[in-house]
Design a protein around this motif. Structure first.
Motif, PDB file in Angstrom:
ATOM      1  N   SER A   1      35.777  37.077  29.524  1.00  0.00           N
ATOM      2  CA  SER A   1      34.990  37.951  30.384  1.00  0.00           C
ATOM      3  C   SER A   1      35.512  39.377  30.329  1.00  0.00           C
ATOM      4  O   SER A   1      36.702  39.621  30.184  1.00  0.00           O
ATOM      5  N   GLU A   2      34.584  40.332  30.441  1.00  0.00           N
ATOM      6  CA  GLU A   2      34.981  41.732  30.414  1.00  0.00           C
ATOM      7  C   GLU A   2      35.637  42.169  31.715  1.00  0.00           C
ATOM      8  O   GLU A   2      36.460  43.072  31.725  1.00  0.00           O
ATOM      9  N   ASP A   3      35.236  41.562  32.821  1.00  0.00           N
ATOM     10  CA  ASP A   3      35.794  41.972  34.112  1.00  0.00           C
ATOM     11  C   ASP A   3      37.303  41.769  34.116  1.00  0.00           C
ATOM     12  O   ASP A   3      37.811  40.704  33.763  1.00  0.00           O
ATOM     13  N   PHE A   4      38.048  42.813  34.519  1.00  0.00           N
ATOM     14  CA  PHE A   4      39.505  42.757  34.430  1.00  0.00           C
ATOM     15  C   PHE A   4      40.112  41.682  35.333  1.00  0.00           C
ATOM     16  O   PHE A   4      41.140  41.091  35.001  1.00  0.00           O
TER      17      PHE A   4
ATOM     18  N   VAL B   1      39.654  38.541  33.466  1.00  0.00           N
ATOM     19  CA  VAL B   1      40.542  38.529  32.305  1.00  0.00           C
ATOM     20  C   VAL B   1      41.908  37.947  32.688  1.00  0.00           C
ATOM     21  O   VAL B   1      42.484  37.130  31.974  1.00  0.00           O
TER      22      VAL B   1
ATOM     23  N   GLU C   1      42.800  40.473  20.033  1.00  0.00           N
ATOM     24  CA  GLU C   1      41.839  41.171  20.886  1.00  0.00           C
ATOM     25  C   GLU C   1      42.020  40.754  22.346  1.00  0.00           C
ATOM     26  O   GLU C   1      41.969  41.580  23.256  1.00  0.00           O
ATOM     27  N   LYS C   2      42.245  39.468  22.583  1.00  0.00           N
ATOM     28  CA  LYS C   2      42.450  38.981  23.946  1.00  0.00           C
ATOM     29  C   LYS C   2      43.728  39.550  24.539  1.00  0.00           C
ATOM     30  O   LYS C   2      43.775  39.893  25.727  1.00  0.00           O
TER      31      LYS C   2
ATOM     32  N   ARG D   1      43.041  42.990  25.736  1.00  0.00           N
ATOM     33  CA  ARG D   1      42.259  43.025  26.976  1.00  0.00           C
ATOM     34  C   ARG D   1      43.145  42.687  28.174  1.00  0.00           C
ATOM     35  O   ARG D   1      43.026  43.285  29.245  1.00  0.00           O
TER      36      ARG D   1
ATOM     37  N   LYS E   1      45.247  45.720  28.888  1.00  0.00           N
ATOM     38  CA  LYS E   1      44.431  46.769  29.507  1.00  0.00           C
ATOM     39  C   LYS E   1      44.136  46.433  30.963  1.00  0.00           C
ATOM     40  O   LYS E   1      44.200  47.306  31.849  1.00  0.00           O
TER      41      LYS E   1
ATOM     42  N   HIS F   1      32.855  47.658  36.312  1.00  0.00           N
ATOM     43  CA  HIS F   1      33.515  47.658  35.001  1.00  0.00           C
ATOM     44  C   HIS F   1      32.876  48.657  34.029  1.00  0.00           C
ATOM     45  O   HIS F   1      33.577  49.459  33.407  1.00  0.00           O
ATOM     46  N   ASP F   2      31.552  48.603  33.881  1.00  0.00           N
ATOM     47  CA  ASP F   2      30.901  49.422  32.853  1.00  0.00           C
ATOM     48  C   ASP F   2      31.078  50.910  33.117  1.00  0.00           C
ATOM     49  O   ASP F   2      31.437  51.681  32.216  1.00  0.00           O
TER      50      ASP F   2
ATOM     51  N   GLU G   1      34.692  52.068  32.464  1.00  0.00           N
ATOM     52  CA  GLU G   1      35.042  52.230  31.053  1.00  0.00           C
ATOM     53  C   GLU G   1      34.376  53.463  30.453  1.00  0.00           C
ATOM     54  O   GLU G   1      34.974  54.167  29.627  1.00  0.00           O
TER      55      GLU G   1
END
Length: 385
Positions: free
Chosen positions: A2-5, A8, A43-44, A47, A50, A69-70, A73
């Motif tokens: 998932s993109e949400d930190f 993550v 990549e994971k 993330r 980050k 999130h969007d 960023e």
């Protein structure tokens, strides 16, 4: 991933910095390219790193929570969060950076990013459900061995009829006139630092930006209903009275797709007729007869896990305490047991037959004592104790 930190790292949105750091260490170990077999490990790992950097920075985390999130960023790619931390060209007084050296424009713009404009509605970000509390009573034996218990609770659950939406599927919606569909109402103030917009969730649509013509008949528009649920609780060996067990995800449902809260169960351990508990140690009173105390003997002592034998040495006095190592309660979530402390209580008989009386009178005379038969030998012994 998932993109949400928060997703993550696998933490709730109100997680402390220590919880975030701990989650980061676990995830970083899991996805480190040198040790992970995952083809996307690199990549994971990036993330995860980050997510930790943003969520452990107080200013960045506040911005992330407010903007989503969007938008966060996008702002970060424009240098909206790093420009003021380095370079000579950025405004030194602005911790978020921004174009130009003037404080008014930069600070005003960043507060607009925080609180104003379109994009994600203020009340629509996922929120974790509330934690719920209940109690449970167990016996000392269950605290000793551990147990699986059932506890029935009444709790809010997502309405099945409307799937938690608060309105029947297909219900017509209209834009909320209070917030014009934004989910927030905003107040603008002009300050010496620029224009500041302060926003709060719209009270009319509760942050949804829409109003529906019909509400769900089962939940009355709340999206949740009260139901009874029976939960299986694993009680660990060694738990103490007053301690709390946590069942993840068994609390109130989250909002806007957020995770459920937790169920917190406070444990009460019943008093036991044979033992008094002090942490992992137990205390027991054992009756010892006068001859046993005088001559010594082996007596049977109860423990929570069955009876054991204990040597009573000759000349034991009433009130003397003996320690049986490792016969107490197990330590919670670690090896070993506490001890059992046995306090001897010398018991004298209330009546004697003729043979017993003669023998004890002879015993007293041999010791140079004059026995008042009217008072009774054992009465003297009782008084002496």
């Amino acid at each position: 991933m998932s993109e949400d930190f928060y997703d993550v790292l696998g933490v709730s949105r109100d997680a402390s910095e220590d919880e975030i750091q701990e989650a980061y260490r676990e995830k970083a170990t899991q996805y480190h390219p040198d040790v992970s077999d995952d083809p996307n490990a690199e990549e994971k790992f990036k993330r995860v790193k980050k997510a930790k950097e943003v969520l452990t920075d107080e200013e960045k985390r506040q911005a992330y929570d407010q903007m989503g999130h969007d938008r966060f960023e996008q702002a970060e790619k424009r240098g909206g969060f790093d420009g003021g931390r380095g370079g000579a060209g950025a405004g030194q007084g602005n911790p978020f950076g921004g174009a130009g050296g003037g404080m008014g424009g930069g600070m005003g713009d960043i507060f607009e990013q925080f609180f104003g404009g379109g994009g994600q509605r203020g009340g629509s970000r996922p929120r974790q459900g509330a934690d719920l509390r209940t109690t449970m009573t167990i016996d000392l034996e269950e605290a000793y061995h551990g147990a699986e218990k059932q506890v029935t609770v009444r709790r809010p659950e997502r309405c099945d009829t409307c799937n938690g939406e608060g309105h029947p599927p297909g219900t017509d919606a209209r834009t909320c006139p209070e917030c014009n569909g934004q989910g927030q109402v905003t107040q603008v103030q002009q300050t010496p630092f620029g224009r500041v917009q302060q926003s709060r969730t719209c009270p009319r649509c509760e942050g949804q930006g829409e109003l529906y013509e019909e509400t769900c008949s089962d939940c009355g528009g709340d999206g949740v209903v009260q139901r009874e649920a029976t939960l299986s609780v694993e009680v660990p060996a060694g738990i103490q009275d007053g301690q709390t067990l946590q069942m993840d995800g068994e609390g109130a449902p989250g909002e806007n797709g957020g995770p459920n809260g937790d169920m917190l169960i406070e444990v009460s351990v019943r008093d036991h007729p044979e033992f008094e508990r002090d942490g992992a140690d137990l205390h027991h009173r054992a009756a010892v007869s006068f001859p046993q105390a005088v001559f010594g003997d082996t007596v049977e002592i109860p423990t929570v896990d069955g009876s054991v034998e204990m040597d009573v040495p000759a000349g034991t006095q009433s009130g003397e305490t003996f320690r049986l190592q490792g016969k107490g309660m197990p330590h919670l979530r670690r090896r070993g047991h506490g001890d059992l402390y046995v306090k001897a209580q010398v018991v004298t008989p209330e009546s004697l037959n003729d043979d017993q009386r003669e023998a004890l009178e002879a015993f007293a005379e041999a010791g140079g004592e004059e026995v008042d038969v009217e008072q009774g030998f054992f009465e003297k012994i009782k008084n002496s104790f």
